[in-house]
Design a protein around this motif. Structure first.
Motif: not given
Length: 367
Positions: A80-85, A124-130, A156-158
């Motif tokens: 799934x590459x739908x979250x790639x910016x 600020x630019x990576x959607x946390x939910x994804x 932050x993710x860790x």
């Protein structure tokens, strides 16, 4: 991601277009290259998708032809590459390498990734939910080396906070070329690793980063993860399972240590340790083997397999990468790898895998 099942694994990081030489020799002498894809996290996602899992790759690429190629090629594996910016102002990273063994003195790698779209990733630019809606989130030590904002993102993710995925995996993946100061790299990567639930680290990386020369010392230094996998190259891997209730500071009184890279003992002061040998492999190219190992181990984790089976699946998936020239290899089908992973110890130690072994019609040698 509405309307689709949540992923089993989310892998976040930079992917690049790779140019592989059509013949051996110095980069200055090679006349042409074949185009491929490369990136630790997307490699893991591709292998997991090939193993039948729902995998998502989250990254940032340029709004250019190379970005088109990456998203299309990775998506073709079933990822799934739908979250790639797509970044309109920064390019997709690329790199060139020679055909020789990565560890050889004549091996060359030329990266063109400074200022890449991926280096602009940040909280600020990576959607946390994804990133956090999967069963596993897989990160590596490459991303925090790309920029200060990438480091902030990984930290932050860790962080242990509400909404964190059930299991956060971290592959140390030390790349000296990306760090200006090795001491700083050691401090940052150790702190990040201690915040994960599952950590992969090579014994050679631990020696280079922290001066640690035994598996026991590595386990003591990385005392935060519930699961720690120390890779020993041809010597196999040692997995430490501290259990759900063990964590930092949970040390025994007797001072015993697990096996060193050249030993086989399984006495662990920080949980249960298991040494699993690797099969013999006729290596074509070593690139991508560590990522493939992580994918195999994560596949076994998703399936709830025992630690020995997880490590064996890691070795078999790594063997698929070791026996092809590119960064990404399609693993053998699950039925084939499961059959090989279930071999008794004597048959496993006689196993020898060469180019083409992943095909269902290929004989596997035991010599």
């Amino acid at each position: 991601m509405t309307g689709t099942p949540p992923p089993d694994v989310v892998c976040l990081g930079e992917s690049m277009v790779t140019f592989l030489p059509t013949r051996p020799g110095r980069l200055a002498d090679v006349p042409s290259f074949d185009r491929g894809i490369g990136g630790a996290e997307s490699n893991v996602a591709c292998a997991l998708a090939a193993l039948g899992h729902r995998a998502r790759w989250v990254g940032r690429v340029g709004r250019d032809g190379f970005g088109d190629h990456l998203t299309e090629a990775i998506g073709a594996y079933g990822v799934d590459v739908s979250a790639v910016v797509r970044d309109p102002g920064r390019p997709t990273g690329v790199y060139f390498r020679t055909a020789t063994d990565r560890a050889g003195a004549a091996h060359e790698v030329a990266y063109y990734r400074a200022g890449s779209a991926a280096s602009a990733m940040g909280p600020a630019n990576v959607p946390y939910d994804s990133v956090t809606d999967g069963r596993i989130l897989h990160l590596t030590g490459i991303t925090p080396a790309l920029s200060a904002s990438c480091l902030d993102l990984v930290r932050g993710l860790l962080a242990r906070r509400p909404g964190r995925p059930p299991l956060v995996s971290f592959d140390v993946n030390f790349r000296p070329r990306l760090w200006h100061d090795r001491t700083e790299a050691g401090r940052v990567l150790r702190d990040l690793a201690r915040g994960a639930d599952l950590v992969f680290v090579g014994a050679d990386e631990a020696r280079e980063l922290w001066g640690l020369t035994s598996v026991g010392a590595i386990a003591e230094a990385l005392d935060g993860p519930r699961l720690l996998v120390v890779k020993l190259g041809r010597g196999g891997a040692v997995v430490f399972d501290r259990g759900p209730d063990r964590g930092p500071g949970s040390h025994p009184a007797d001072g015993t240590t697990p096996a060193d890279p050249d030993g086989t003992a399984a006495v662990d002061p920080f949980g249960t340790a298991l040494h699993v040998r690797a099969p013999r492999v006729d290596i074509v190219a070593p690139v991508g083997a560590g990522d493939a190992f992580a994918a195999g181990f994560l596949s076994g984790t998703l399936r709830g397999l025992d630690p020995k089976s997880r490590v064996r699946l890691g070795h078999l998936t790594a063997a698929a990468a070791l026996t092809v020239p590119g960064d990404v290899a399609v693993p053998a089908r699950r039925a084939r790898t499961d059959r090989l992973a279930a071999l008794d110890d004597r048959a496993w130690e006689r196993l020898r895998l060469g180019p083409g072994w992943t095909g269902d019609d290929q004989e596997v040698r035991t010599s």
